[in-house]
Design an enzyme around this catalytic site. Sequence first.
Site, PDB file in Angstrom:
ATOM      1  N   GLY A  10       1.113  -1.173  -0.051  1.00 47.85           N
ATOM      2  CA  GLY A  10       0.237   0.103   0.169  1.00 47.85           C
ATOM      3  C   GLY A  10       0.940   1.444  -0.116  1.00 47.85           C
ATOM      4  CD  GLU A  11       2.422   6.450   0.667  1.00 44.84           C
ATOM      5  OE1 GLU A  11       3.490   6.206   0.373  1.00 44.84           O
ATOM      6  OE2 GLU A  11       1.929   6.874   1.651  1.00 44.84           O
ATOM      7  CB  SER A  12       5.020   2.795   3.970  1.00 44.17           C
ATOM      8  OG  SER A  12       5.766   4.107   3.232  1.00 44.17           O
ATOM      9  CB  CYS A  58       5.426  -3.784  -0.820  1.00 46.38           C
ATOM     10  SG  CYS A  58       5.816  -2.466  -2.025  1.00 46.38           S
ATOM     11  NE  ARG A  66       8.381   6.673   2.089  1.00 45.87           N
ATOM     12  CZ  ARG A  66       8.486   7.587   1.178  1.00 45.87           C
ATOM     13  NH1 ARG A  66       9.349   8.163   1.125  1.00 45.87           N
ATOM     14  NH2 ARG A  66       7.360   7.956   0.608  1.00 45.87           N
ATOM     15  CB  ILE A  75       4.245  -2.401  -7.353  1.00 39.20           C
ATOM     16  CG1 ILE A  75       3.686  -3.666  -7.895  1.00 39.20           C
ATOM     17  CG2 ILE A  75       3.283  -1.082  -7.478  1.00 39.20           C
ATOM     18  CD1 ILE A  75       2.527  -4.004  -7.605  1.00 39.20           C
ATOM     19  NE  ARG A  76       4.912   4.687  -5.401  1.00 40.24           N
ATOM     20  CZ  ARG A  76       4.176   5.218  -4.497  1.00 40.24           C
ATOM     21  NH1 ARG A  76       2.658   4.831  -4.546  1.00 40.24           N
ATOM     22  NH2 ARG A  76       4.591   6.154  -3.564  1.00 40.24           N
ATOM     23  CG  HIS A 119       3.192  -6.602  -3.668  1.00 43.12           C
ATOM     24  ND1 HIS A 119       2.202  -5.900  -2.917  1.00 43.12           N
ATOM     25  CD2 HIS A 119       4.012  -5.462  -4.230  1.00 43.12           C
ATOM     26  CE1 HIS A 119       2.396  -4.978  -2.705  1.00 43.12           C
ATOM     27  NE2 HIS A 119       3.396  -4.243  -3.692  1.00 43.12           N
ATOM     28  CD  GLU A 155       0.489  -9.348  -2.249  1.00 42.45           C
ATOM     29  OE1 GLU A 155       0.408  -8.102  -2.328  1.00 42.45           O
ATOM     30  OE2 GLU A 155       1.496  -9.807  -1.751  1.00 42.45           O
TER      31      GLU A 155
END
Length: 197
Positions: free
Chosen positions: A50-52, A82, A111, A140-141, A176, A178
């Site tokens: 997600g966005e940490s 992530c 990050r 992803i990022r 990821h 998953e």
Amino acid sequence: MSDTPVIGVLALQGDVREHLIALASADALARPVRRPEELAEVDGLVIPGGESTTMSKLAVLFGMMEPLRERVRAGMPVYGTCAGMILLAEKILDPRSGQETVGGIDMIVRRNAFGRQNESFEAAVEVAGIEGGPVEGVFIRAPWVESVGAGAEVIAEHGGHIVAVRQRSVLATSFHPELTGDHRMHALFVDMVRAVK
């Protein structure tokens, strides 16, 4: 079955559903966790991508940050992917303002180290302790680990950078798993939860 662990997925943000499916396929009873009382009922926890920064702020807002830290300190198994890896780090290079971590792994993470969203990629990653060939990782990022302390074990690298780390009952990956249909990382985590249950 008494040896079926109950594993929560922190459901504040991120790809919660995919983790629930992967955990269920690895013979765990999986459920979303949003509140401290739900956290108290699980044997282990996945912190998804997600966005940490957002996840950190939501964890504080929902009253989850301190209970998370307490459970991790008490030995609850946790797996972060992530952004989850960033939250499990003891230190973040260039953290955003107000960004906090849960901690649990003696590591420093960077990050978005692998680049922006449009630089996302998939790669085969050899992970120590995972049999049957490399794990397909989706980056992803994604962060990477700059350095680890004496207590942390590096279990995978990609392109010369650390992308998977384990410290006692805490596991973290930059990627990821998953999103790939390969549930071996989740199976490894379920085994870690069983070992301390």
